[in-house]
Design an enzyme around this catalytic site. Structure first.
Site, PDB file in Angstrom:
ATOM      1  CB  VAL A 151     -45.475 116.050  28.370  1.00 16.80           C
ATOM      2  CG1 VAL A 151     -45.494 117.188  27.364  1.00 16.80           C
ATOM      3  CG2 VAL A 151     -44.781 114.823  27.792  1.00 16.80           C
ATOM      4  CB  SER A 152     -44.719 121.191  30.982  1.00 13.89           C
ATOM      5  OG  SER A 152     -44.505 121.573  29.626  1.00 13.89           O
ATOM      6  CG  ASP A 153     -47.841 120.494  26.376  1.00 10.62           C
ATOM      7  OD1 ASP A 153     -47.206 119.509  26.785  1.00 10.62           O
ATOM      8  OD2 ASP A 153     -47.900 120.802  25.167  1.00 10.62           O
ATOM      9  CB  CYS A 154     -49.356 115.986  28.696  1.00  9.13           C
ATOM     10  SG  CYS A 154     -48.992 115.898  26.947  1.00  9.13           S
TER      11      CYS A 154
END
Length: 204
Positions: A186-189
């Site tokens: 997941v990009s924001d994670c």
């Protein structure tokens, strides 16, 4: 589950003719007139048959990719039912699905609840680390042991290899939303996991 009075009542309420007389497969290419944006044509039945085969492969791949956690609650339920009818109730796949149901569920004063994912472990850990560091508490002795454990959790949660599936994005070096088992980057994670890791390397 075994057929009981409640299920019989539901079948009688939901369907306009006797449940046992319905050939559900025959409705595969039907579209309610209110939902038709354009007239039906020859392409729909061909596309439906192609998608049926393709979607079954997607179910199998996602089960394998995520160690039967699946990506969220809705498809977890769909996959469990699909595999139950495909492989049988006593199959290894069904057993694996049942083992991974509990992380989605919890009970409180309102009864049984279901979460949207199998947790937010990485997400919550990263934000906790960032909050402690930005509050200037990273050097405080009372937080040292916890931050060391959090650092270890970030390390074991980071993906060290790409997934063996040509239809999923590259993940090496990134982080998931919950646990490594959930398997998808997941990009924001990944951004928060990286930020937390860099902060810990300065603090520890």
């Amino acid at each position: 589950m075994d057929l009981n009075d409640l299920l019989l009542d539901l079948r009688g309420e939901l369907y306009e003719k006797p449940y046992d007389s319905i050939d559900f497969t025959s409705y595969l290419h039907r579209v309610c007139p209110h939902d038709r944006k354009r007239p039906l044509n020859w392409f729909l039945p061909i596309a439906n048959h192609i998608f049926r085969a393709w979607q079954w492969q997607l179910i199998r791949r996602e089960d394998d990719n995520t160690a039967y956690n699946d990506i969220a609650t809705v498809n977890k339920a769909f996959h469990t039912v699909a595999v139950h009818f495909s492989d049988g109730p006593g199959s290894e796949a069904v057993r694996q699905h049942h083992e991974k149901i509990l992380p989605y569920l919890w009970r409180d004063q309102d009864g049984l609840n279901c979460g949207g994912t199998n947790g937010a472990q990485l997400w919550d850990t990263a934000f906790s680390i960032i909050a402690i560091a930005e509050a200037g508490l990273g050097k405080d002795e009372q937080f040292r042991n916890m931050l060391n454990k959090a650092h270890k959790f970030l390390q074991v949660s980071q993906f060290r290899e790409d997934i063996d599936d040509p239809f999923r994005q590259k993940r090496k070096g990134g982080w998931p939303f919950s646990t490594k088992d959930q398997s998808y980057i997941v990009s924001d994670c990944t951004a928060e996991g990286l930020k937390a890791t860099l902060l810990l390397q300065e603090e520890l």
